[in-house]
Design a protein around this motif. Structure first.
Motif, PDB file in Angstrom:
ATOM      1  N   ILE A  11      14.109 -18.712  65.659  1.00 51.03           N
ATOM      2  CA  ILE A  11      14.461 -20.094  66.012  1.00 51.03           C
ATOM      3  C   ILE A  11      14.004 -21.033  64.901  1.00 51.03           C
ATOM      4  CG2 ILE A  11      14.297 -21.853  67.828  1.00 51.03           C
ATOM      5  CD1 ILE A  11      12.740 -19.217  69.261  1.00 51.03           C
ATOM      6  N   LYS A  12      14.909 -21.927  64.541  1.00 49.72           N
ATOM      7  CA  LYS A  12      14.582 -22.939  63.527  1.00 49.72           C
ATOM      8  C   LYS A  12      14.638 -24.301  64.204  1.00 49.72           C
ATOM      9  CE  LYS A  12      15.873 -24.379  58.867  1.00 49.72           C
ATOM     10  NZ  LYS A  12      15.379 -25.709  59.053  1.00 49.72           N
ATOM     11  N   ARG A  13      13.545 -25.035  64.091  1.00 49.88           N
ATOM     12  CA  ARG A  13      13.507 -26.374  64.700  1.00 49.88           C
ATOM     13  C   ARG A  13      12.712 -27.286  63.776  1.00 49.88           C
ATOM     14  NH1 ARG A  13      10.665 -28.145  70.303  1.00 49.88           N
ATOM     15  NH2 ARG A  13      12.096 -29.813  70.845  1.00 49.88           N
ATOM     16  N   GLY A  14      13.393 -28.200  63.106  1.00 51.67           N
ATOM     17  CA  GLY A  14      12.728 -29.039  62.107  1.00 51.67           C
ATOM     18  C   GLY A  14      12.198 -28.166  60.981  1.00 51.67           C
ATOM     19  N   ASN A  15      10.923 -28.328  60.657  1.00 58.24           N
ATOM     20  CA  ASN A  15      10.318 -27.532  59.588  1.00 58.24           C
ATOM     21  C   ASN A  15       9.773 -26.198  60.070  1.00 58.24           C
ATOM     22  OD1 ASN A  15      10.792 -29.437  57.594  1.00 58.24           O
ATOM     23  ND2 ASN A  15       8.983 -30.605  58.202  1.00 58.24           N
ATOM     24  N   LEU A  16       9.916 -25.965  61.355  1.00 50.57           N
ATOM     25  CA  LEU A  16       9.345 -24.753  61.946  1.00 50.57           C
ATOM     26  C   LEU A  16      10.404 -23.665  62.095  1.00 50.57           C
ATOM     27  CD1 LEU A  16       6.919 -23.489  63.712  1.00 50.57           C
ATOM     28  CD2 LEU A  16       8.106 -24.510  65.639  1.00 50.57           C
ATOM     29  N   THR A  17      10.082 -22.479  61.627  1.00 50.96           N
ATOM     30  CA  THR A  17      10.950 -21.324  61.906  1.00 50.96           C
ATOM     31  C   THR A  17      10.073 -20.216  62.450  1.00 50.96           C
ATOM     32  OG1 THR A  17      12.317 -21.962  60.031  1.00 50.96           O
ATOM     33  CG2 THR A  17      12.715 -19.781  60.954  1.00 50.96           C
ATOM     34  N   ILE A  18      10.425 -19.729  63.643  1.00 52.05           N
ATOM     35  CA  ILE A  18       9.619 -18.659  64.241  1.00 52.05           C
ATOM     36  C   ILE A  18      10.492 -17.453  64.572  1.00 52.05           C
ATOM     37  CG2 ILE A  18       7.717 -20.050  65.154  1.00 52.05           C
ATOM     38  CD1 ILE A  18       9.180 -20.177  67.827  1.00 52.05           C
ATOM     39  N   TYR A  34       0.404 -17.888  73.799  1.00 56.45           N
ATOM     40  CA  TYR A  34      -0.691 -18.794  73.435  1.00 56.45           C
ATOM     41  C   TYR A  34      -0.723 -19.047  71.933  1.00 56.45           C
ATOM     42  CZ  TYR A  34      -3.237 -14.633  71.929  1.00 56.45           C
ATOM     43  OH  TYR A  34      -3.606 -13.496  71.283  1.00 56.45           O
ATOM     44  N   GLY A  35      -1.419 -20.092  71.577  1.00 55.01           N
ATOM     45  CA  GLY A  35      -1.552 -20.440  70.160  1.00 55.01           C
ATOM     46  C   GLY A  35      -1.738 -21.936  70.006  1.00 55.01           C
ATOM     47  N   PRO A  36      -2.062 -22.368  68.797  1.00 55.18           N
ATOM     48  CA  PRO A  36      -2.314 -23.808  68.586  1.00 55.18           C
ATOM     49  C   PRO A  36      -1.050 -24.648  68.769  1.00 55.18           C
ATOM     50  CG  PRO A  36      -2.959 -22.482  66.669  1.00 55.18           C
ATOM     51  CD  PRO A  36      -2.211 -21.590  67.576  1.00 55.18           C
ATOM     52  N   ASN A  37      -1.251 -25.932  68.960  1.00 53.63           N
ATOM     53  CA  ASN A  37      -0.108 -26.841  69.082  1.00 53.63           C
ATOM     54  C   ASN A  37       0.690 -26.857  67.782  1.00 53.63           C
ATOM     55  OD1 ASN A  37      -0.693 -27.574  71.684  1.00 53.63           O
ATOM     56  ND2 ASN A  37      -1.964 -29.322  71.068  1.00 53.63           N
ATOM     57  N   GLY A  38       1.997 -26.962  67.905  1.00 59.91           N
ATOM     58  CA  GLY A  38       2.858 -27.051  66.724  1.00 59.91           C
ATOM     59  C   GLY A  38       3.260 -25.704  66.158  1.00 59.91           C
ATOM     60  N   TYR A  39       2.909 -24.621  66.847  1.00 63.45           N
ATOM     61  CA  TYR A  39       3.260 -23.285  66.348  1.00 63.45           C
ATOM     62  C   TYR A  39       4.512 -22.714  67.012  1.00 63.45           C
ATOM     63  CZ  TYR A  39      -0.619 -22.543  63.161  1.00 63.45           C
ATOM     64  OH  TYR A  39      -1.457 -22.614  62.090  1.00 63.45           O
ATOM     65  N   GLY A  40       5.076 -23.437  67.952  1.00 66.31           N
ATOM     66  CA  GLY A  40       6.379 -23.023  68.473  1.00 66.31           C
ATOM     67  C   GLY A  40       6.405 -22.414  69.860  1.00 66.31           C
ATOM     68  N   LYS A  41       5.359 -22.654  70.646  1.00 70.03           N
ATOM     69  CA  LYS A  41       5.356 -22.099  72.012  1.00 70.03           C
ATOM     70  C   LYS A  41       6.492 -22.709  72.840  1.00 70.03           C
ATOM     71  CE  LYS A  41       1.155 -23.507  73.010  1.00 70.03           C
ATOM     72  NZ  LYS A  41       0.677 -24.203  71.806  1.00 70.03           N
ATOM     73  N   LYS A 190       1.403 -15.383  65.191  1.00 64.72           N
ATOM     74  CA  LYS A 190       1.831 -14.200  64.428  1.00 64.72           C
ATOM     75  C   LYS A 190       3.338 -14.192  64.170  1.00 64.72           C
ATOM     76  CE  LYS A 190      -1.865 -11.185  65.956  1.00 64.72           C
ATOM     77  NZ  LYS A 190      -2.250 -10.227  66.994  1.00 64.72           N
ATOM     78  N   TYR A 191       4.026 -15.204  64.665  1.00 65.99           N
ATOM     79  CA  TYR A 191       5.491 -15.210  64.528  1.00 65.99           C
ATOM     80  C   TYR A 191       5.989 -16.389  63.675  1.00 65.99           C
ATOM     81  CZ  TYR A 191       5.384 -11.614  68.048  1.00 65.99           C
ATOM     82  OH  TYR A 191       5.131 -10.444  68.721  1.00 65.99           O
ATOM     83  N   GLN A 192       5.134 -16.829  62.749  1.00 63.75           N
ATOM     84  CA  GLN A 192       5.502 -17.966  61.904  1.00 63.75           C
ATOM     85  C   GLN A 192       6.295 -17.468  60.695  1.00 63.75           C
ATOM     86  OE1 GLN A 192       4.298 -21.206  63.047  1.00 63.75           O
ATOM     87  NE2 GLN A 192       3.998 -19.781  64.744  1.00 63.75           N
ATOM     88  N   LEU A 193       7.579 -17.765  60.658  1.00 60.13           N
ATOM     89  CA  LEU A 193       8.368 -17.422  59.474  1.00 60.13           C
ATOM     90  C   LEU A 193       8.257 -18.554  58.453  1.00 60.13           C
ATOM     91  CD1 LEU A 193      11.559 -15.880  61.094  1.00 60.13           C
ATOM     92  CD2 LEU A 193       9.611 -14.693  60.127  1.00 60.13           C
ATOM     93  N   ARG A 194       8.205 -19.785  58.967  1.00 59.05           N
ATOM     94  CA  ARG A 194       8.049 -20.943  58.088  1.00 59.05           C
ATOM     95  C   ARG A 194       7.505 -22.094  58.939  1.00 59.05           C
ATOM     96  NH1 ARG A 194      11.907 -24.950  55.998  1.00 59.05           N
ATOM     97  NH2 ARG A 194      11.016 -25.836  54.127  1.00 59.05           N
ATOM     98  N   ASN A 195       6.372 -22.626  58.528  1.00 60.35           N
ATOM     99  CA  ASN A 195       5.802 -23.734  59.287  1.00 60.35           C
ATOM    100  C   ASN A 195       5.198 -24.726  58.294  1.00 60.35           C
ATOM    101  OD1 ASN A 195       4.727 -25.427  61.152  1.00 60.35           O
ATOM    102  ND2 ASN A 195       3.483 -23.902  62.205  1.00 60.35           N
TER     103      ASN A 195
END
Lengths: 196, 188
Positions: A11-18, A34-41, A190-195
């Motif tokens: 999923i790509k949303r703004g600058n985030l790709t997971i 779970y995970g920190p805010n802004g990581y795509g939950k 663990k699923y950050q392709l681009r953040n």
């Protein structure tokens, strides 16, 4: 037996790709993302609900759900923000979901609030009503975005026990911290392709 | 820049951007024999008719209504809509049971605002509906803004004052209701 499958989902949303998400969840499983805010939950939940676009395939009971409208997808999504139809009563809100939602709300100790207009409730109470509506829906997959936010520790404990008791559903929950007693855990970091 | 019909409307036809006397002339021309629409509209004569009065009022107040309603619906809680939709309810249900009840006060407030604008319209009305006939109910009746101007023009300020005060009272009452609804909305 209901089954939710994610195959090569990204999923790509703004600058985030997971991604890539490859999971198979089965009925009666409750999964904590779970995970920190802004990581795509939330992004992951929105994609599963079909609210935002994604690459890859999502199957519910072996059927691809990509082209299904939100109301026909069989996936209920309760947002993180405690939001209800403000101008109608709590009971009328619950009835939109169905009788099971009313029963769950009674179990959560919300009966005394049934006659009140939703806008008179605190955010915590709204959240509990919203989660009751989601858990009581007929959809086989329930997505709860931060269901423990806004509510007291005591109510969180009750809610967790209701989630664990819920039968016949696949429940995905997000939280910024690890909470015990879920069937499966997904660390979104663990699923950050681009953040960026 | 993409040039759509909406852009064309905003630049050339929106009552917000053209003087209202010109709106009156445009409405007159639309129904005149030289208009390209005449074959379709020849059976209708809006001049000095309740239809002309309504058209002029509608033309100047509808943009306020449409723009404000659009802004209100744009501000609606999308997450709530997604939530209810994901409970199996379709868009018609959301419109009827979520959007309308949630925005009801705003819809009434905007309707009153548009009504206020329509009541105070003068420029286009004096061109197309100077003296209105609506049989069998009334004949040669001047719309209130035209009537105030007529009284002022023919008989002087003192003669127009009473009518102006009455219209002002109505406008202030509408403003009061708009304010009360806005306050109620803000508190909810």
């Amino acid at each position: 037996m209901h089954k939710l499958e994610l195959k090569n989902v990204s999923i790509k949303r703004g600058n985030l790709t997971i991604g890539l998400f490859n999971f198979t969840f089965k009925e009666n499983e409750s999964i904590l993302i779970y995970g920190p805010n802004g990581y795509g939950k939330t992004t992951l939940l929105l994609a599963i609900a079909g609210i935002i676009k994604y690459e890859g395939d999502i199957f519910l009971d072996e059927k691809p759900v990509k082209n299904y409208a939100l109301e026909k997808r069989g996936i209920t999504y309760a947002p993180a923000k405690p939001t209800l139809i403000n101008r109608i009563s709590v009971l009328d809100n619950l009835k939109i979901s169905g009788n099971s939602a009313v029963e769950i709300a009674v179990e959560m100790g919300l009966k005394s609030y049934f006659g009140q207009k939703a806008y008179t409730l605190s955010d915590g109470m709204k959240k509990l009503v919203q989660v009751s509506m989601a858990l009581g829906s007929s959809a086989p997959v329930i997505l709860l975005d931060e269901p423990f936010a806004f509510i007291s520790e005591e109510k969180s404990f009750e809610l967790k026990s209701i989630i664990n008791k819920t039968q016949g559903k696949i429940i995905l929950i997000t939280s910024h911290e690890i909470i015990q007693n879920f069937s499966e855990y997904i660390d979104i970091s663990k699923y950050q392709l681009r953040n960026v | 820049m993409s040039f759509t019909l909406s852009t064309l409307y905003d630049i050339f036809l929106s009552p917000v951007s053209i003087p209202h006397t010109v709106v009156g002339i445009m409405l007159l021309l639309t129904f005149s024999p030289s208009s390209p629409f005449y074959p379709l509209l020849k059976s209708i004569n809006p001049v000095d008719d309740i239809l002309g009065l309504s058209l002029a009022m509608f033309y100047v107040s509808s943009p306020i209504y449409i723009m404000s309603i659009k802004e209100t619906f744009d501000k609606a809680d999308v997450e709530l809509e997604y939530f209810i939709q994901s409970l199996g309810k379709d868009r018609y249900f959301i419109f009827e049971k979520v959007l309308i009840p949630e925005q009801f006060d705003s819809i009434i407030r905007i309707a009153l605002l548009s009504l206020g604008r329509a009541i105070s319209e003068f420029g286009s009305i004096i061109i197309i509906a100077y003296s209105v006939t609506f049989l069998p109910f009334f004949q040669y009746v001047k719309p209130v803004t035209v009537f105030i101007w007529y009284k002022y023009d023919v008989y002087g300020l003192s003669s127009a004052l009473g009518y102006a005060a009455a219209l002002l009272t109505i406008s202030l009452l509408i403003s009061f209701f708009i304010y009360a609804l806005s306050r109620k909305n803000a508190q909810a």
